[in-house]
Design a protein around this motif. Structure first.
Motif, short mmCIF file in Angstrom:
data_model
loop_
_atom_site.label_atom_id
_atom_site.label_comp_id
_atom_site.label_asym_id
_atom_site.label_seq_id
_atom_site.Cartn_x
_atom_site.Cartn_y
_atom_site.Cartn_z
N MET A 128 42.04 16.56 82.10
CA MET A 128 41.44 16.04 83.32
C MET A 128 40.80 17.16 84.12
O MET A 128 41.36 18.25 84.21
CB MET A 128 42.50 15.37 84.19
N SER A 129 39.68 16.86 84.73
CA SER A 129 39.05 17.84 85.60
C SER A 129 39.87 17.98 86.88
O SER A 129 40.64 17.09 87.24
CB SER A 129 37.63 17.42 85.94
N MET A 130 39.68 19.09 87.55
CA MET A 130 40.39 19.32 88.81
C MET A 130 39.99 18.26 89.84
O MET A 130 40.83 17.76 90.57
CB MET A 130 40.08 20.72 89.34
N LYS A 131 38.71 17.89 89.85
CA LYS A 131 38.25 16.87 90.78
C LYS A 131 38.96 15.54 90.53
O LYS A 131 39.39 14.86 91.46
CB LYS A 131 36.74 16.69 90.65
N CYS A 132 39.10 15.18 89.28
CA CYS A 132 39.77 13.94 88.90
C CYS A 132 41.24 13.97 89.34
O CYS A 132 41.74 13.00 89.91
CB CYS A 132 39.66 13.72 87.40
N LYS A 133 41.89 15.07 89.09
CA LYS A 133 43.30 15.20 89.48
C LYS A 133 43.46 15.11 90.99
O LYS A 133 44.38 14.45 91.48
CB LYS A 133 43.90 16.50 88.97
N GLU A 134 42.56 15.75 91.73
CA GLU A 134 42.64 15.71 93.18
C GLU A 134 42.41 14.30 93.70
O GLU A 134 43.10 13.85 94.62
CB GLU A 134 41.64 16.68 93.79
N GLU A 135 41.45 13.58 93.12
CA GLU A 135 41.20 12.20 93.54
C GLU A 135 42.40 11.31 93.27
O GLU A 135 42.76 10.47 94.09
CB GLU A 135 39.96 11.66 92.83
N LEU A 136 43.04 11.49 92.12
CA LEU A 136 44.23 10.70 91.81
C LEU A 136 45.39 11.04 92.75
O LEU A 136 46.10 10.15 93.20
CB LEU A 136 44.66 10.93 90.36
N ALA A 137 45.54 12.31 93.06
CA ALA A 137 46.60 12.72 93.99
C ALA A 137 46.37 12.11 95.37
O ALA A 137 47.33 11.68 96.04
CB ALA A 137 46.67 14.24 94.08
N LYS A 138 45.12 12.05 95.80
CA LYS A 138 44.80 11.42 97.08
C LYS A 138 45.10 9.93 97.03
O LYS A 138 45.69 9.37 97.95
CB LYS A 138 43.34 11.65 97.44
N GLU A 139 44.70 9.28 95.94
CA GLU A 139 44.94 7.85 95.78
C GLU A 139 46.44 7.53 95.78
O GLU A 139 46.86 6.52 96.34
CB GLU A 139 44.29 7.36 94.48
N LEU A 140 47.21 8.40 95.14
CA LEU A 140 48.66 8.16 95.02
C LEU A 140 49.45 8.78 96.16
O LEU A 140 50.68 8.75 96.16
CB LEU A 140 49.15 8.69 93.66
N ASP A 141 48.75 9.36 97.12
CA ASP A 141 49.32 9.84 98.38
C ASP A 141 50.28 11.02 98.24
O ASP A 141 51.31 11.07 98.90
CB ASP A 141 50.00 8.68 99.11
N PHE A 142 49.95 11.97 97.38
CA PHE A 142 50.72 13.22 97.36
C PHE A 142 49.82 14.45 97.35
O PHE A 142 50.26 15.56 97.07
CB PHE A 142 51.74 13.26 96.20
N TYR A 143 48.56 14.26 97.73
CA TYR A 143 47.63 15.37 97.78
C TYR A 143 48.03 16.42 98.80
O TYR A 143 47.78 17.61 98.61
CB TYR A 143 46.20 14.88 98.05
N ASP A 144 48.69 16.00 99.89
CA ASP A 144 49.12 16.96 100.90
C ASP A 144 50.08 17.99 100.33
O ASP A 144 50.04 19.17 100.68
CB ASP A 144 49.74 16.25 102.11
N VAL A 145 50.93 17.57 99.40
CA VAL A 145 51.86 18.50 98.73
C VAL A 145 51.07 19.47 97.86
O VAL A 145 51.32 20.68 97.87
CB VAL A 145 52.90 17.73 97.88
N VAL A 146 50.11 18.94 97.11
CA VAL A 146 49.28 19.78 96.24
C VAL A 146 48.51 20.80 97.07
O VAL A 146 48.45 21.98 96.73
CB VAL A 146 48.30 18.91 95.42
N LYS A 147 47.94 20.32 98.17
CA LYS A 147 47.12 21.19 99.01
C LYS A 147 47.94 22.32 99.64
O LYS A 147 47.50 23.45 99.69
CB LYS A 147 46.47 20.36 100.11
N SER A 148 49.15 22.02 100.05
CA SER A 148 49.94 23.04 100.74
C SER A 148 50.81 23.88 99.80
O SER A 148 51.07 25.05 100.10
CB SER A 148 50.82 22.40 101.82
N HIS A 149 51.24 23.32 98.67
CA HIS A 149 52.18 24.05 97.81
C HIS A 149 51.73 24.21 96.35
O HIS A 149 52.41 24.85 95.56
CB HIS A 149 53.55 23.36 97.81
#
Length: 57
Positions: A8-29
């Protein structure tokens, strides 16, 4: 030892993380901080999206 290339591309992973509501964890940690359940849900959702796209074509 070589590193595995991501499917998966990084963009795809980030979009999925946002959709599944855990992007804040990815962004900070970073990706290593997400729970395994979240990673599994991300893969499951990616498979669902791929199936939907295949059905359309």
């Amino acid at each position: 030892m070589s590193r595995r290339r991501g499917v998966m591309s990084m963009k795809c992973k980030e979009e999925l993380a946002k959709e599944l509501d855990f992007y804040d964890v990815v962004k900070s940690h970073g990706w290593g901080a997400i729970h395994s359940k979240d990673a599994g849900n991300m893969v499951k959702r990616a498979v669902e999206i791929a199936k939907e796209q295949l059905a359309k074509s």
